[in-house]
Design a protein around this motif. Structure first.
Motif, mmCIF file in Angstrom:
data_model
loop_
_atom_site.group_PDB
_atom_site.id
_atom_site.type_symbol
_atom_site.label_atom_id
_atom_site.label_comp_id
_atom_site.label_asym_id
_atom_site.label_seq_id
_atom_site.Cartn_x
_atom_site.Cartn_y
_atom_site.Cartn_z
ATOM 1 N N ARG A 153 0.741 -1.068 0.087
ATOM 2 C CA ARG A 153 0.046 -0.056 -0.020
ATOM 3 C C ARG A 153 0.849 1.277 0.228
ATOM 4 O O ARG A 153 2.096 1.054 0.243
ATOM 5 N N SER A 154 0.331 2.360 -0.462
ATOM 6 C CA SER A 154 1.342 3.622 -0.666
ATOM 7 C C SER A 154 0.429 4.844 -0.818
ATOM 8 O O SER A 154 -0.517 4.883 -0.020
ATOM 9 N N TRP A 155 1.117 5.780 -1.501
ATOM 10 C CA TRP A 155 0.585 7.036 -1.362
ATOM 11 C C TRP A 155 -0.784 7.040 -2.274
ATOM 12 O O TRP A 155 -1.705 7.999 -2.187
ATOM 13 N N TYR A 156 -1.110 5.894 -2.958
ATOM 14 C CA TYR A 156 -2.348 6.052 -3.503
ATOM 15 C C TYR A 156 -3.539 5.923 -2.511
ATOM 16 O O TYR A 156 -4.590 5.858 -3.023
ATOM 17 N N GLY A 157 -3.283 5.541 -1.300
ATOM 18 C CA GLY A 157 -4.351 5.509 -0.357
ATOM 19 C C GLY A 157 -5.122 6.839 -0.366
ATOM 20 O O GLY A 157 -6.230 6.673 -0.165
ATOM 21 N N ARG A 158 -4.488 7.802 -0.601
ATOM 22 C CA ARG A 158 -5.234 9.206 -0.711
ATOM 23 C C ARG A 158 -6.222 9.063 -1.616
ATOM 24 O O ARG A 158 -7.458 9.570 -1.317
ATOM 25 N N VAL A 159 -6.215 8.383 -2.952
ATOM 26 C CA VAL A 159 -7.207 8.539 -3.841
ATOM 27 C C VAL A 159 -8.359 7.139 -4.023
ATOM 28 O O VAL A 159 -8.761 6.793 -4.819
ATOM 29 N N LEU A 160 -7.762 6.270 -2.878
ATOM 30 C CA LEU A 160 -8.499 4.726 -2.986
ATOM 31 C C LEU A 160 -9.186 5.018 -1.540
ATOM 32 O O LEU A 160 -10.198 5.444 -1.429
ATOM 33 N N VAL A 161 -8.549 4.600 -0.416
ATOM 34 C CA VAL A 161 -9.452 4.338 0.776
ATOM 35 C C VAL A 161 -9.776 5.750 1.666
ATOM 36 O O VAL A 161 -10.972 5.890 1.799
ATOM 37 N N GLU A 162 -8.997 6.626 1.254
ATOM 38 C CA GLU A 162 -9.338 8.071 1.870
ATOM 39 C C GLU A 162 -10.438 8.807 1.030
ATOM 40 O O GLU A 162 -11.352 9.386 1.432
ATOM 41 N N ARG A 163 -10.449 8.478 -0.225
ATOM 42 C CA ARG A 163 -11.593 8.882 -1.173
ATOM 43 C C ARG A 163 -12.945 8.367 -0.694
ATOM 44 O O ARG A 163 -13.856 8.773 -0.693
ATOM 45 N N VAL A 164 -12.959 6.901 -0.867
ATOM 46 C CA VAL A 164 -13.994 6.155 -0.525
ATOM 47 C C VAL A 164 -14.603 6.361 0.710
ATOM 48 O O VAL A 164 -15.956 6.487 1.021
ATOM 49 N N TYR B 245 -4.135 13.392 -7.739
ATOM 50 C CA TYR B 245 -3.676 12.931 -8.926
ATOM 51 C C TYR B 245 -2.277 13.595 -9.531
ATOM 52 O O TYR B 245 -1.099 13.151 -9.943
ATOM 53 N N GLY B 246 -2.600 14.878 -9.748
ATOM 54 C CA GLY B 246 -1.335 15.756 -9.909
ATOM 55 C C GLY B 246 -0.363 15.596 -9.164
ATOM 56 O O GLY B 246 0.938 15.659 -9.720
ATOM 57 N N GLU B 247 -0.242 15.895 -7.694
ATOM 58 C CA GLU B 247 0.809 15.707 -6.758
ATOM 59 C C GLU B 247 1.371 14.429 -6.981
ATOM 60 O O GLU B 247 2.598 14.451 -6.921
ATOM 61 N N ASN C 147 -10.783 2.644 -11.109
ATOM 62 C CA ASN C 147 -10.689 3.092 -12.456
ATOM 63 C C ASN C 147 -9.967 4.531 -12.582
ATOM 64 O O ASN C 147 -9.230 4.988 -13.569
ATOM 65 N N ASP C 148 -10.426 5.582 -11.922
ATOM 66 C CA ASP C 148 -10.301 6.859 -11.783
ATOM 67 C C ASP C 148 -8.557 6.920 -11.590
ATOM 68 O O ASP C 148 -7.750 7.639 -12.391
ATOM 69 N N MET C 149 -8.124 6.393 -10.755
ATOM 70 C CA MET C 149 -6.722 6.126 -10.420
ATOM 71 C C MET C 149 -5.889 5.733 -11.373
ATOM 72 O O MET C 149 -4.930 6.296 -11.859
ATOM 73 N N VAL C 150 -6.298 4.543 -12.060
ATOM 74 C CA VAL C 150 -5.390 4.221 -13.427
ATOM 75 C C VAL C 150 -5.524 5.250 -14.284
ATOM 76 O O VAL C 150 -4.406 5.313 -14.939
ATOM 77 N N ARG D 63 -5.784 8.245 -14.390
ATOM 78 C CA ARG D 63 -5.098 9.599 -14.183
ATOM 79 C C ARG D 63 -3.786 9.380 -13.852
ATOM 80 O O ARG D 63 -2.976 10.465 -13.801
ATOM 81 N N THR D 64 -3.379 8.285 -13.318
ATOM 82 C CA THR D 64 -2.068 7.974 -12.903
ATOM 83 C C THR D 64 -1.256 6.815 -13.728
ATOM 84 O O THR D 64 0.089 6.726 -13.097
ATOM 85 N N SER D 65 -1.566 6.413 -14.469
ATOM 86 C CA SER D 65 -0.910 5.557 -15.548
ATOM 87 C C SER D 65 -0.181 6.189 -16.401
ATOM 88 O O SER D 65 -0.800 6.278 -17.620
ATOM 89 N N THR D 66 1.117 6.912 -15.776
ATOM 90 C CA THR D 66 1.848 7.583 -17.057
ATOM 91 C C THR D 66 2.661 6.786 -17.857
ATOM 92 O O THR D 66 3.081 5.639 -17.461
ATOM 93 N N ARG D 67 3.312 7.429 -18.585
ATOM 94 C CA ARG D 67 4.407 6.749 -19.533
ATOM 95 C C ARG D 67 5.620 6.307 -18.812
ATOM 96 O O ARG D 67 6.133 5.329 -18.919
ATOM 97 N N ILE D 68 5.926 7.162 -17.718
ATOM 98 C CA ILE D 68 7.129 6.904 -16.941
ATOM 99 C C ILE D 68 6.840 6.066 -15.909
ATOM 100 O O ILE D 68 7.828 5.571 -15.148
#
Lengths: 503, 503
Positions: free
Chosen positions: B372-383, B396-398, B461-464, B466-471
């Motif tokens: 688990r990671s910084w994505y908690g912000r847009v997963l558990v914290e969002r939900v 997402y931008g951060e 879905n939103d996370m992927v 918005r944050t699935s970047t080329r890099i």
């Protein structure tokens, strides 16, 4: 010492397969219980090259839940690490209570390597071992379960293993020149290890010598010892639970004097001449003069990489803040840190009480000013019953040992006790309550602490008696006159720094 | 831009003396109120040599209570600092909420110096400035009050000052060759500064250009701006209090879908083929093969100082732990860290939510595995409604910006979403409840999260998207078959690492 680990113990694959599932689930279970327990488990791996240290650590991570395991292997120190005392990097990595740390090539590594290479004398080697022993002692006293595994191989077995690695294209990378060099020094290495193990194997941090030739055998031995050690720790913690460390409310209100009072022939605080004064005019000149002097000395210290640790302790309203501001005003803002010590954060609480001070040690050449400090253990925690008698009594030794490490790393420690009379404190409290922009400085707690003056006096006297060492003496500052106190602080600090720089 | 700061503004000693006492007590008062406020204050000092940056910082420490001020001046980065992205050391030093940080020669210093020396192009310079701007933006969005002072002197005034320092035996040390060298490059320096200030002066992190010639004038200007900024921050915080950030219980139970549901034509998770399997026999071979491969690659990465950040996110019981163990089993224990991300500690809570991840970035050449990671912000914290829509939307931008910094520092990021079907989760929950040594793995919370499956699906879905970047693309792992998932994780990780090492 190692003969018993050179007999070629083995475990058949069948026996291993029969034992592993149960051991794994017991380890997992012990780890889960540990997570809620009030102590960490620290496991060290040292020993002969290729005797399976790394493999065993990997296996434990596979057997247990790696999320609650901290694994650290140490290489040559980074520049940040070299600028602090030797044990700093290990303090930084200590696990939280409830977790397991697996340390590879940790605090025994460089003493043994340096001894083998002849870079340090036997006496220096012993001193390093004693330092390490005291470190382990402090952790164990705080509840940590410590196990140390020496993974062993005979010289012949090691040779065989190195040869077989060299033949295997998948393992070849593991054999470097250094490995063969180490192998040729096997005798010296084993004799240094022998001394290290003999000197540092204690009941609270025992060494286990494990024959490393057979993969299955060593895995079962290490796993079993670890399981048992965690279980013993859990049992001990359970047995202690009826007597929580923090004493009860009732206890807290009982003054020290009633618990234990040692008759004192000599009260260092009473001998201080509190009537010393400095007129405003003389103050101005002396202040500028000493600030200029301190500025020059600190620049020199910065260039030479000499760090200074300044501790301010003292009665409430004794002028710590004012004195600190006069010191910092003399320094380049890039050269100092002020560390206010209030209640510990939860991360800090989940470690040995000295951990939070280790983490604040700065890079070389800076001045770190502690506004209250590790002495809280033997002052407020003692008086308020937050530390038991056993805890604060052993804190004196732990603190002396901590400070010794700073000094032997080349740092200067200057400790101030800011002293005022009980009447002067009252006067200042009243003044603060009356002045609008000073009101925030005075709280109910200050008034409450004041009722404990006698207890604090006992605690301060004990503190000075037990921790005023040659390398880190206390400076008792008569503080009734602020001018006098501030100049005295600056002069003392500059004197101590000058003395260190002359060396 | 600087003309207005070259006119020789002055304040008479008398005016100064009349203004200072009040300003000091107002600053102290603002600082005291700030201590209980939910935001930090960050003050940057940059500018022309000898324009009084250090002196002003010292003065602020003298005027206010230095215990709640963090003062940091930056020199050349240490080896530990060089092994992390450029902003790491500043993240590490960020103040807790309620405190003030005074930063000297901080994040603008090296971009400007490098531009003046011609070591970077204009485009690179702009890129660094944009990076810094995004950093400040993230802090400000989190509530931080940011002020940036550019202390200025005209070229003539600077020359005069350097000359006068050289004449004064007490100040002579301050003038080095470097100072004169800087002076000769005044024009270039000012033009780079002009660009930096223009590009990074925003409403949430404004620059103040302060004429530095007159000591009294600059002190009053900086003190006043700081006082006003703290006051504005306090007011804003007070105004926000009626709408706490954490939404109410009722809100939490309202599914996202009811709050805002974007119709989705394309659900990335639904497109995953969960029926993929691997027989036990093939698994064994493929696992050993991929572990061997990863081991070799990681050794190479270690030698080249390439760090890898691995993120595991996924449904409860989706096999994150099992996959992590298969990865770590392939690595040298000295080469990786597993960071389990649970509820933040209180220190972590007192910082920007990304702070706790910055602090775990390891030295060069290691693999850091986040369970688990910084994505908690847009997963558990969002939900769960712990982050407001504004907060998770800007996260997402951060996050993209954070990951971009890691990658441009040379790190590899591999992000796994472990996916299982809702039915498979149920099967695993039941299995865990039944097996004694797995029981600890399943909690009431897991069952509760399960009822939010639909909300999580939207969030993932939103996370992927918005944050699935080329890099730093997401790897979605079909997890119904554990064998398949584990080999897929290892293969993906090894592929990504190999790709990086080929560069």
């Amino acid at each position: 010492m190692f003969e018993a680990a050179e007999v070629g113990r083995k475990l058949s694959k069948r026996e291993y397969k029969a034992q592993v599932p149960r051991l794994r689930s017991e380890l997992l279970d012990a780890q889960q219980q540990l997570r809620r327990a009030p102590f960490p488990v620290i496991v060290l791996f040292a020993g002969v090259d290729t005797a399976g240290k790394g493999e065993t650590v990997n296996l434990l991570n596979e057997w247990m839940d790696p999320r609650w395991i901290v694994t650290r292997g140490y290489m040559d120190p980074s520049s940040d690490e070299r600028e602090r005392p030797r044990l700093w990097r290990y303090w930084r990595d200590l696990p939280l209570r409830g977790r397991i740390a697996l340390f590879l090539s940790a605090w025994y590594s460089s003493p043994i390597r340096n001894r083998v290479a002849g870079r340090i004398t036997k006496a220096e080697f012993d001193h390093l071992l004693d330092q390490v022993s005291a470190f382990e002692h402090a952790l164990a006293d705080d509840g940590a379960v410590i196990l140390k595994f020496w993974m062993h191989l005979s010289k012949a077995a090691q040779k065989k293993r190195l040869k077989s690695f060299e033949k295997d294209p998948l393992q070849r990378w593991r054999v470097t020149r250094a490995q063969w060099k180490h192998w040729r020094m096997f005798g010296k290495f084993v004799s240094a290890a022998d001394r290290a193990i003999g000197r540092t194997s204690t009941d609270h941090a025992p060494w286990y010598i494990v024959e490393g030739e057979d993969e299955e055998y060593r895995a079962i031995v290490v796993g079993t010892e670890l399981r048992d050690a965690i279980r013993r720790g859990l049992e001990r913690a359970r047995a202690n639970q009826p007597q929580p460390r923090v004493s009860t409310k009732k206890d807290q209100n009982r003054p020290i004097s009633a618990i234990k009072r040692v008759e004192r022939k000599f009260n260092v605080l009473e001998n201080l001449n509190l009537s010393q004064q400095l007129s405003d005019k003389r103050f101005k000149t002396r202040l500028a003069e000493q600030q200029g002097r301190l500025n020059g000395l600190q620049r020199q210290a910065h260039q030479q990489g000499v760090s200074t640790i300044v501790v301010f302790e003292g009665w409430d309203a004794s002028g710590k803040g004012g004195a600190i501001r006069r010191v910092t005003a003399a320094l380049d803002a890039r050269d100092y840190d002020v560390i206010p010590v209030a209640a510990p954060t939860d991360e800090e609480r989940a470690h040995h009480y000295l951990w939070r001070f280790w983490r604040h040690l700065s890079r070389a050449g800076r001045m770190t000013i502690f506004d209250r400090s590790w002495y809280g253990r033997v002052l407020v925690e003692r008086v308020e019953g937050l530390a038991s008698e056993a805890e604060y009594m052993r804190a004196y030794g732990e603190i002396n040992h901590f400070e010794e490490q700073l000094v032997s790393h080349g740092m200067v420690i200057v400790k101030f006790w800011m002293h005022i009379s009980k009447n002067e404190q009252l006067r200042r409290f009243r003044d603060r309550s009356r002045t609008s922009y000073k009101k925030w400085k005075i709280t109910k707690e200050d008034w409450r602490n004041r009722t404990r003056w006698a207890d604090y006096t006992v605690a301060v006297n004990d503190m000075v008696a037990r921790t005023s060492t040659r390398i880190a003496p206390w400076a008792l500052i008569p503080g009734n006159d602020k001018n006098f106190a501030r100049v005295k602080v600056l002069t003392t600090l500059a004197d101590r720094l000058a003395e260190r720089l002359r060396k």
